[in-house]
Design a protein around this motif. Sequence first.
Motif, PDB file in Angstrom:
ATOM      1  N   ALA A   1      21.643  12.837  -5.281  1.00 57.29           N
ATOM      2  CA  ALA A   1      22.491  13.994  -4.977  1.00 57.29           C
ATOM      3  C   ALA A   1      21.861  15.279  -5.497  1.00 57.29           C
ATOM      4  CB  ALA A   1      23.884  13.804  -5.573  1.00 57.29           C
ATOM      5  N   SER A   2      21.269  15.226  -6.674  1.00 58.43           N
ATOM      6  CA  SER A   2      20.591  16.401  -7.234  1.00 58.43           C
ATOM      7  C   SER A   2      19.444  16.850  -6.340  1.00 58.43           C
ATOM      8  CB  SER A   2      20.058  16.103  -8.636  1.00 58.43           C
ATOM      9  OG  SER A   2      21.114  15.931  -9.545  1.00 58.43           O
ATOM     10  N   ALA A   3      18.712  15.886  -5.800  1.00 58.59           N
ATOM     11  CA  ALA A   3      17.615  16.229  -4.880  1.00 58.59           C
ATOM     12  C   ALA A   3      18.171  16.878  -3.622  1.00 58.59           C
ATOM     13  CB  ALA A   3      16.809  14.978  -4.533  1.00 58.59           C
ATOM     14  N   ILE A   4      19.256  16.342  -3.091  1.00 56.97           N
ATOM     15  CA  ILE A   4      19.862  16.904  -1.881  1.00 56.97           C
ATOM     16  C   ILE A   4      20.295  18.343  -2.133  1.00 56.97           C
ATOM     17  CG2 ILE A   4      21.791  16.733  -0.251  1.00 56.97           C
ATOM     18  CD1 ILE A   4      21.651  13.631  -0.755  1.00 56.97           C
ATOM     19  N   VAL A   5      20.964  18.567  -3.255  1.00 54.15           N
ATOM     20  CA  VAL A   5      21.426  19.916  -3.579  1.00 54.15           C
ATOM     21  C   VAL A   5      20.239  20.856  -3.790  1.00 54.15           C
ATOM     22  CG1 VAL A   5      22.619  21.307  -5.339  1.00 54.15           C
ATOM     23  CG2 VAL A   5      23.670  19.214  -4.465  1.00 54.15           C
ATOM     24  N   SER A   6      19.171  20.358  -4.405  1.00 55.80           N
ATOM     25  CA  SER A   6      17.986  21.196  -4.614  1.00 55.80           C
ATOM     26  C   SER A   6      17.368  21.644  -3.299  1.00 55.80           C
ATOM     27  CB  SER A   6      16.932  20.430  -5.418  1.00 55.80           C
ATOM     28  OG  SER A   6      17.362  20.215  -6.725  1.00 55.80           O
ATOM     29  N   PHE A   7      17.258  20.716  -2.357  1.00 63.27           N
ATOM     30  CA  PHE A   7      16.624  21.022  -1.079  1.00 63.27           C
ATOM     31  C   PHE A   7      17.581  21.649  -0.065  1.00 63.27           C
ATOM     32  CE2 PHE A   7      13.851  17.370  -2.494  1.00 63.27           C
ATOM     33  CZ  PHE A   7      12.755  18.150  -2.788  1.00 63.27           C
ATOM     34  N   PHE A   8      18.868  21.318  -0.159  1.00 61.21           N
ATOM     35  CA  PHE A   8      19.855  21.779   0.828  1.00 61.21           C
ATOM     36  C   PHE A   8      21.117  22.260   0.103  1.00 61.21           C
ATOM     37  CE2 PHE A   8      17.311  18.284   2.488  1.00 61.21           C
ATOM     38  CZ  PHE A   8      16.728  18.869   3.591  1.00 61.21           C
ATOM     39  N   PRO A   9      21.049  23.381  -0.604  1.00 62.10           N
ATOM     40  CA  PRO A   9      22.181  23.818  -1.438  1.00 62.10           C
ATOM     41  C   PRO A   9      23.446  24.182  -0.670  1.00 62.10           C
ATOM     42  CG  PRO A   9      20.470  25.501  -1.366  1.00 62.10           C
ATOM     43  CD  PRO A   9      19.906  24.285  -0.686  1.00 62.10           C
ATOM     44  N   ASP A  10      23.334  24.452   0.613  1.00 63.17           N
ATOM     45  CA  ASP A  10      24.528  24.803   1.388  1.00 63.17           C
ATOM     46  C   ASP A  10      25.134  23.619   2.127  1.00 63.17           C
ATOM     47  OD1 ASP A  10      24.318  27.479   0.607  1.00 63.17           O
ATOM     48  OD2 ASP A  10      22.943  27.932   2.250  1.00 63.17           O
ATOM     49  N   ASN A  11      24.580  22.437   1.921  1.00 65.80           N
ATOM     50  CA  ASN A  11      25.086  21.232   2.580  1.00 65.80           C
ATOM     51  C   ASN A  11      26.072  20.538   1.641  1.00 65.80           C
ATOM     52  OD1 ASN A  11      25.410  18.594   3.670  1.00 65.80           O
ATOM     53  ND2 ASN A  11      23.482  18.836   4.767  1.00 65.80           N
TER      54      ASN A  11
ATOM     55  N   ALA B   1      11.547   3.516  -0.928  1.00 64.98           N
ATOM     56  CA  ALA B   1      10.225   3.712  -0.322  1.00 64.98           C
ATOM     57  C   ALA B   1      10.243   4.897   0.639  1.00 64.98           C
ATOM     58  CB  ALA B   1       9.792   2.434   0.405  1.00 64.98           C
ATOM     59  N   LEU B   2      11.326   5.025   1.405  1.00 65.98           N
ATOM     60  CA  LEU B   2      11.438   6.149   2.330  1.00 65.98           C
ATOM     61  C   LEU B   2      11.481   7.478   1.581  1.00 65.98           C
ATOM     62  CD1 LEU B   2      13.986   4.595   4.842  1.00 65.98           C
ATOM     63  CD2 LEU B   2      11.577   5.119   5.300  1.00 65.98           C
ATOM     64  N   VAL B   3      12.255   7.522   0.504  1.00 62.97           N
ATOM     65  CA  VAL B   3      12.334   8.740  -0.311  1.00 62.97           C
ATOM     66  C   VAL B   3      10.976   9.035  -0.941  1.00 62.97           C
ATOM     67  CG1 VAL B   3      13.333   9.719  -2.432  1.00 62.97           C
ATOM     68  CG2 VAL B   3      14.823   8.662  -0.719  1.00 62.97           C
ATOM     69  N   PHE B   4      10.289   8.010  -1.375  1.00 67.45           N
ATOM     70  CA  PHE B   4       8.965   8.190  -1.968  1.00 67.45           C
ATOM     71  C   PHE B   4       8.006   8.799  -0.941  1.00 67.45           C
ATOM     72  CE2 PHE B   4       4.825   6.487  -3.524  1.00 67.45           C
ATOM     73  CZ  PHE B   4       4.820   7.125  -4.743  1.00 67.45           C
ATOM     74  N   CYS B   5       8.119   8.336   0.296  1.00 61.71           N
ATOM     75  CA  CYS B   5       7.246   8.858   1.359  1.00 61.71           C
ATOM     76  C   CYS B   5       7.594  10.290   1.744  1.00 61.71           C
ATOM     77  CB  CYS B   5       7.341   7.970   2.604  1.00 61.71           C
ATOM     78  SG  CYS B   5       6.480   6.406   2.435  1.00 61.71           S
ATOM     79  N   GLU B   6       8.878  10.596   1.802  1.00 59.01           N
ATOM     80  CA  GLU B   6       9.317  11.917   2.285  1.00 59.01           C
ATOM     81  C   GLU B   6      10.568  12.351   1.518  1.00 59.01           C
ATOM     82  OE1 GLU B   6       8.632  15.169   3.748  1.00 59.01           O
ATOM     83  OE2 GLU B   6       7.393  13.649   4.717  1.00 59.01           O
ATOM     84  N   PRO B   7      10.400  12.845   0.281  1.00 61.37           N
ATOM     85  CA  PRO B   7      11.554  13.167  -0.568  1.00 61.37           C
ATOM     86  C   PRO B   7      12.451  14.284  -0.051  1.00 61.37           C
ATOM     87  CG  PRO B   7       9.499  13.798  -1.637  1.00 61.37           C
ATOM     88  CD  PRO B   7       9.130  13.067  -0.391  1.00 61.37           C
ATOM     89  N   THR B   8      11.955  15.134   0.834  1.00 61.13           N
ATOM     90  CA  THR B   8      12.785  16.243   1.312  1.00 61.13           C
ATOM     91  C   THR B   8      13.597  15.875   2.552  1.00 61.13           C
ATOM     92  OG1 THR B   8      11.000  17.161   2.643  1.00 61.13           O
ATOM     93  CG2 THR B   8      11.206  17.967   0.376  1.00 61.13           C
ATOM     94  N   GLU B   9      13.485  14.665   3.035  1.00 60.61           N
ATOM     95  CA  GLU B   9      14.260  14.238   4.214  1.00 60.61           C
ATOM     96  C   GLU B   9      15.659  13.827   3.757  1.00 60.61           C
ATOM     97  OE1 GLU B   9      16.005  13.513   7.438  1.00 60.61           O
ATOM     98  OE2 GLU B   9      13.964  14.314   7.595  1.00 60.61           O
ATOM     99  N   ILE B  10      16.650  14.614   4.148  1.00 57.65           N
ATOM    100  CA  ILE B  10      18.021  14.411   3.668  1.00 57.65           C
ATOM    101  C   ILE B  10      18.566  13.035   4.051  1.00 57.65           C
ATOM    102  CG2 ILE B  10      19.122  15.513   5.660  1.00 57.65           C
ATOM    103  CD1 ILE B  10      21.168  16.709   3.608  1.00 57.65           C
ATOM    104  N   ARG B  11      18.216  12.525   5.207  1.00 57.44           N
ATOM    105  CA  ARG B  11      18.736  11.218   5.623  1.00 57.44           C
ATOM    106  C   ARG B  11      18.259  10.112   4.691  1.00 57.44           C
ATOM    107  NH1 ARG B  11      16.915  12.042  11.773  1.00 57.44           N
ATOM    108  NH2 ARG B  11      15.232  13.034  10.587  1.00 57.44           N
ATOM    109  N   PHE B  12      17.048  10.233   4.183  1.00 54.12           N
ATOM    110  CA  PHE B  12      16.540   9.216   3.266  1.00 54.12           C
ATOM    111  C   PHE B  12      17.244   9.308   1.914  1.00 54.12           C
ATOM    112  CE2 PHE B  12      12.167   9.548   5.576  1.00 54.12           C
ATOM    113  CZ  PHE B  12      12.717   8.969   6.706  1.00 54.12           C
TER     114      PHE B  12
END
Length: 165
Positions: free
Chosen positions: A93-103, A61-72
């Motif tokens: 993980a794919s979403a994290i890499v898409s939004f934060f490729p250097d993390n 639900a948190l990801v659905f609300c705010e998909p770009t928030e890395i903590r979610f």
Amino acid sequence: MTVTESAATALPGGEASSSAQSPSLSKLLGLEVKHLLVGLDIAAGMLRRGEQDKAMRMYAALVFCEPTEIRFQVGLASCALEMKEYHLAMQAASAIVSFFPDNPVGYFISGRAAFGLRDLDAAIGDLREAVRLAEAAGDTAMQRDASSILERAVIAGEMRAQAAQ
């Protein structure tokens, strides 16, 4: 398929979606990330109490609300890993890499998920990238954790190759 390849093909044109294209559910509801953080604490508590299914729903639900928030995304992926839902962890993980490729965390999670799926080549590739990024960021804890799993993946790959001979 490594997380980099997966992230690049996740959306048409190989590009990650951006919140500029369409507002997140939280924005539509007039919420900010700080309003949703209590849900992160609740989900973590559920996970600690062994209520994995409830925690998974909360993280989703948190990801659905705010998909770009890395903590979610990390919460969802960690919960999925604990439940051995490796494909879901790989998607987060794919979403994290898409939004934060250097993390390095996205590659680390993807490597762990690929290792769980016994996709050793993908695990090794993603974990190597996690080690590289962690080293560049000076994140010694992440570097140590990724190196440890990388070593296990390399050994498993060598054992698999020997067994095939």
